[in-house]
Design a protein around this motif. Structure first.
Motif, PDB file in Angstrom:
ATOM      1  N   ALA A  58     -18.707  16.928   8.165  1.00 25.10           N
ATOM      2  CA  ALA A  58     -20.166  16.802   8.226  1.00 25.10           C
ATOM      3  C   ALA A  58     -20.678  15.830   7.166  1.00 25.10           C
ATOM      4  O   ALA A  58     -21.591  15.029   7.430  1.00 25.10           O
ATOM      5  CB  ALA A  58     -20.816  18.171   8.055  1.00 25.10           C
ATOM      6  N   GLN A  59     -20.099  15.860   5.964  1.00 23.53           N
ATOM      7  CA  GLN A  59     -20.553  14.952   4.900  1.00 23.53           C
ATOM      8  C   GLN A  59     -20.255  13.499   5.252  1.00 23.53           C
ATOM      9  O   GLN A  59     -21.073  12.603   4.996  1.00 23.53           O
ATOM     10  CB  GLN A  59     -19.887  15.301   3.555  1.00 23.53           C
ATOM     11  N   ILE A  60     -19.090  13.262   5.828  1.00 21.69           N
ATOM     12  CA  ILE A  60     -18.737  11.901   6.236  1.00 21.69           C
ATOM     13  C   ILE A  60     -19.734  11.403   7.277  1.00 21.69           C
ATOM     14  O   ILE A  60     -20.242  10.276   7.198  1.00 21.69           O
ATOM     15  CB  ILE A  60     -17.296  11.854   6.775  1.00 21.69           C
ATOM     16  N   ALA A  87      -5.284  15.588   3.180  1.00 19.63           N
ATOM     17  CA  ALA A  87      -6.707  15.274   3.001  1.00 19.63           C
ATOM     18  C   ALA A  87      -7.120  14.036   3.782  1.00 19.63           C
ATOM     19  O   ALA A  87      -8.206  14.000   4.376  1.00 19.63           O
ATOM     20  CB  ALA A  87      -7.016  15.088   1.522  1.00 19.63           C
ATOM     21  N   VAL A  88      -6.286  12.995   3.790  1.00 17.93           N
ATOM     22  CA  VAL A  88      -6.695  11.741   4.430  1.00 17.93           C
ATOM     23  C   VAL A  88      -6.743  11.855   5.947  1.00 17.93           C
ATOM     24  O   VAL A  88      -7.269  10.964   6.624  1.00 17.93           O
ATOM     25  CB  VAL A  88      -5.771  10.566   4.019  1.00 17.93           C
ATOM     26  N   GLN A  89      -6.221  12.959   6.487  1.00 15.39           N
ATOM     27  CA  GLN A  89      -6.298  13.175   7.931  1.00 15.39           C
ATOM     28  C   GLN A  89      -7.660  13.714   8.369  1.00 15.39           C
ATOM     29  O   GLN A  89      -7.972  13.732   9.567  1.00 15.39           O
ATOM     30  CB  GLN A  89      -5.214  14.173   8.372  1.00 15.39           C
ATOM     31  N   ALA A  95     -14.111   7.526  10.710  1.00 14.65           N
ATOM     32  CA  ALA A  95     -14.329   7.445   9.266  1.00 14.65           C
ATOM     33  C   ALA A  95     -13.706   8.626   8.527  1.00 14.65           C
ATOM     34  O   ALA A  95     -13.742   9.763   9.003  1.00 14.65           O
ATOM     35  CB  ALA A  95     -15.822   7.383   8.961  1.00 14.65           C
ATOM     36  N   GLY A  96     -13.142   8.332   7.357  1.00 13.09           N
ATOM     37  CA  GLY A  96     -12.641   9.362   6.459  1.00 13.09           C
ATOM     38  C   GLY A  96     -13.207   9.134   5.075  1.00 13.09           C
ATOM     39  O   GLY A  96     -14.026   8.228   4.857  1.00 13.09           O
ATOM     40  N   LEU A  97     -12.800   9.940   4.130  1.00  9.12           N
ATOM     41  CA  LEU A  97     -13.225   9.717   2.747  1.00  9.12           C
ATOM     42  C   LEU A  97     -12.574   8.450   2.207  1.00  9.12           C
ATOM     43  O   LEU A  97     -11.381   8.208   2.437  1.00  9.12           O
ATOM     44  CB  LEU A  97     -12.837  10.908   1.877  1.00  9.12           C
ATOM     45  N   ALA A  98     -13.347   7.673   1.490  1.00 12.11           N
ATOM     46  CA  ALA A  98     -12.842   6.410   0.954  1.00 12.11           C
ATOM     47  C   ALA A  98     -12.493   6.483  -0.524  1.00 12.11           C
ATOM     48  O   ALA A  98     -11.940   5.528  -1.073  1.00 12.11           O
ATOM     49  CB  ALA A  98     -13.870   5.299   1.186  1.00 12.11           C
ATOM     50  N   HIS A  99     -12.804   7.626  -1.165  1.00  8.59           N
ATOM     51  CA  HIS A  99     -12.627   7.728  -2.610  1.00  8.59           C
ATOM     52  C   HIS A  99     -11.967   9.064  -2.946  1.00  8.59           C
ATOM     53  O   HIS A  99     -12.305  10.103  -2.360  1.00  8.59           O
ATOM     54  CB  HIS A  99     -13.969   7.602  -3.325  1.00  8.59           C
ATOM     55  N   TYR A 100     -11.042   9.031  -3.909  1.00 11.77           N
ATOM     56  CA  TYR A 100     -10.307  10.238  -4.279  1.00 11.77           C
ATOM     57  C   TYR A 100     -10.132  10.322  -5.784  1.00 11.77           C
ATOM     58  O   TYR A 100     -10.011   9.302  -6.473  1.00 11.77           O
ATOM     59  CB  TYR A 100      -8.921  10.261  -3.619  1.00 11.77           C
ATOM     60  N   GLY A 138      -3.253   6.064   2.821  1.00 14.40           N
ATOM     61  CA  GLY A 138      -4.197   6.734   3.700  1.00 14.40           C
ATOM     62  C   GLY A 138      -5.531   6.025   3.827  1.00 14.40           C
ATOM     63  O   GLY A 138      -6.430   6.535   4.500  1.00 14.40           O
ATOM     64  N   GLY A 139      -5.685   4.884   3.152  1.00 12.77           N
ATOM     65  CA  GLY A 139      -6.893   4.087   3.307  1.00 12.77           C
ATOM     66  C   GLY A 139      -7.927   4.229   2.214  1.00 12.77           C
ATOM     67  O   GLY A 139      -9.064   3.762   2.379  1.00 12.77           O
ATOM     68  N   ALA A 140      -7.589   4.842   1.081  1.00 11.88           N
ATOM     69  CA  ALA A 140      -8.559   5.015  -0.001  1.00 11.88           C
ATOM     70  C   ALA A 140      -8.988   3.667  -0.572  1.00 11.88           C
ATOM     71  O   ALA A 140      -8.149   2.792  -0.815  1.00 11.88           O
ATOM     72  CB  ALA A 140      -7.978   5.881  -1.107  1.00 11.88           C
TER      73      ALA A 140
END
Length: 413
Positions: A58-60, A87-89, A95-100, A138-140
């Protein structure tokens, strides 16, 4: 010129506060307020945990739809490759999270008394490197690596740890004063030395066990600037957090805006801070967490601009600048929400009907994007929070019902 950025951890460290809690919808509102306030980044939670997955999706989706402005969303993982790979899945559409931020303990104390022989220094570096590489694969876009108990970790190993993580793709190293024992002079010197040695920002993460979290955050940031690096400061709304809390978001911002001598040292905030949301955020958080604000809470407490003694009252009546460092009006209005109205009032919530929902939305001057879906979400969010919804909460539901529906998979379509 290097700049100061705020990375708020209310939705990760703050929600770990004992004897309190926040619903997933409440965590969503934290991101909403951080976006309005102008913080750079929100550490939104734990994307590898099963019960966080609908919330993260939902946040993404909300971020993609513009609900949080320019706020960047980041996930927290242990410095373990398997956690990161899981997590990256988590994605919303493409879209996924871009920052970790990836965390592991680094001090000899915790190696001996937490890991108890399971990991040594070499293993800690290997684990972190593997986790950072997994995040990159994973694309971060950006990765911070967290040295838990960094304040009890010696300089040589901190440098080794940070350089290895940098080579694996990390952009920052988080120096965690995990038990809150650091002091301003010490942390400033350590930050300057470490940031110079590794050539990347050292991120502050300060706990308040000695009441020094804000002072330590300011001093650590100045050490970054001295080394020619940007400063990233971890904060929590109202200073909440484990034990005695974390560095208070508003106090830290105000320190850099109004603290004597900081501008002369080149301390410049790089985020588009809008303090007119400060009171609404702080009072909402007090309400949502069920933690009353102390009367003397910086900027937003009931007594923050109150005067009684003769000398002070006389001076403040002549010119408030005699006894006040900054103008209270910059912090925005106090909330005056629909549900707080005295006397006859019709509310909308878990057991409300369509007529009450429509009455409240009309009263707020809000036209829901999808009325039927927004109505269902009002019921679900009220059931989740267990308290009347605020005006800002109702406005977010009305404006982004399709994205918020991801919080409740299988319950709304």
């Amino acid at each position: 010129m290097p700049q100061i950025h705020f990375l708020d951890v209310t939705n990760r460290d703050g929600v770990q506060t004992a004897r309190t809690g926040l619903s997933k919808f409440g965590k969503t509102m934290v991101n909403f307020y951080l976006g309005r306030l102008g913080a750079a980044q929100s550490e939104i939670g734990f994307p590898f945990l099963f019960h966080e997955v609908p919330y993260v999706r939902a946040q993404i989706a909300l971020a993609e739809a513009g609900a949080f402005g320019s706020l960047r969303l980041s996930g927290w993982c242990r410095g373990v490759a398997q956690d990161v790979e899981q997590a990256v899945q988590v994605r919303a559409g493409d879209a996924g999270l871009a920052h970790y931020n990836l965390s592991i303990s680094t001090s000899d104390y915790m190696i001996a008394n937490k890991f108890r022989g399971r990991l040594d220094r070499d293993a800690i570096v290997r684990e972190m490197v593997a986790a950072a590489r997994a995040a990159k694969a994973g694309g971060a876009d950006t990765i911070g690596v967290n040295a838990e108990d960094g304040s009890r970790t010696d300089d040589a190993f901190l440098t080794e740890f940070a350089l290895a993580a940098k080579e694996a793709g990390a952009d920052r190293v988080r120096y965690c004063d995990t038990i809150g024992g650091d002091t301003p002079d010490r942390i400033g010197e350590r930050f300057s030395k470490l940031a110079s040695a590794v050539g990347m920002p050292v991120e502050t993460h300060c706990h308040n066990d000695l009441g020094l979290a804000v002072a330590n955050s300011v001093s650590g940031a100045l050490g970054d600037l001295e080394a020619g690096q940007d400063a990233w400061i971890n904060t929590c709304v109202n200073g909440i957090g484990e034990r005695s809390g974390n560095a208070d978001l508003l106090s830290t911002i105000l320190a850099f805006r109004h603290g004597f001598g900081l501008q002369e040292r080149g301390a410049e905030i790089g985020d588009p801070i809008d303090l007119s949301w400060a009171r609404r955020f702080a009072l909402w958080a007090s309400y949502a967490f069920g933690q009353p604000l102390p009367y003397n809470q910086v900027g937003v407490g009931r007594n923050a601009f109150a005067h009684e003694s003769g000398i002070h009252a006389d001076g403040a009546l002549k010119d408030h600048g005699n006894y006040e460092l900054y103008d209270e009006e910059t912090l925005g209005p106090f909330p005056d929400d629909w549900h707080t109205r005295p006397g006859r009032v019709v509310l909308t919530g878990e057991y409300g009907g369509k007529a009450g929902f429509r009455h409240v939305m009309d009263g707020l001057g809000v036209e829901p994007v999808d009325e039927d879906l927004a109505f269902k979400l009002v019921q679900l969010c009220n059931a989740q929070t267990g308290r009347p919804l605020t005006d800002d909460e109702l406005r977010l539901i009305a404006g982004y019902p399709r994205e918020l529906a991801l919080l409740f998979p299988g319950q709304v379509s």
